[in-house]
Design an enzyme around this catalytic site. Sequence first.
Site, PDB file in Angstrom:
ATOM      1  N   ASP A   1      15.250  -6.551  12.536  1.00  0.00           N
ATOM      2  CA  ASP A   1      16.278  -6.785  11.516  1.00  0.00           C
ATOM      3  C   ASP A   1      17.667  -6.780  12.139  1.00  0.00           C
ATOM      4  OD1 ASP A   1      14.244  -6.713   9.574  1.00  0.00           O
ATOM      5  OD2 ASP A   1      14.594  -4.595   9.114  1.00  0.00           O
TER       6      ASP A   1
ATOM      7  N   ASP B   1       9.708  -0.294   8.939  1.00  0.00           N
ATOM      8  CA  ASP B   1      11.141  -0.032   9.049  1.00  0.00           C
ATOM      9  C   ASP B   1      11.304   1.437   9.387  1.00  0.00           C
ATOM     10  OD1 ASP B   1      12.022  -2.620   8.469  1.00  0.00           O
ATOM     11  OD2 ASP B   1      12.030  -2.257   6.318  1.00  0.00           O
TER      12      ASP B   1
END
Length: 179
Positions: free
Chosen positions: A151, A129
């Site tokens: 995401d 991330d």
Amino acid sequence: MRERRISRFLPFLLSLAIIVLDQVTKAWIVKTIPENTIGYSFFSDFLWIVHVRNTAIAFSMGDSLPIAVKYIFFIGLPLLLMVALGYLVVSRKMDKEITALQRWCLGGIIGGGVGNLIDRVFRELRVVDWISVKFYGLFGMERFPTWNVGDAAVVVSVILLLISIVIEEYGKGRSKGVE
């Protein structure tokens, strides 16, 4: 007839584009920013480009689960879900049930899901991330949980899918005289 058959597979172009963009950006992050550090900061500290690894799913849920359970819930079930969504995209049986826009939304979900699955398989269940946004204390969070292109694709695609379903159902109700 052949055009219609080919058009069923077009949403997978979106899936592929999302997977490529997701993996290229993650590779760049891994190569240029040491893990658990902030690489770049923009607009004061509103936007950070960071390198963190998520060993669970959304909002770090399931981080403490045993490894065998993680393989089932973080790889096995999502893989089955991606296959099921892929079937919905190409299935002729779904022609009367889902619209072209909804097929493209499913393609977006598949792209984001596969992007994160690749990380889970090839990065030891650790999803890269890298986007961190200041949240100004909303819901008790100073920063929103860090996320990536995959995401974002899943979230945007799900929102568009839900909006299209609501609009379609509203239209069906209006055509039947129900408001």
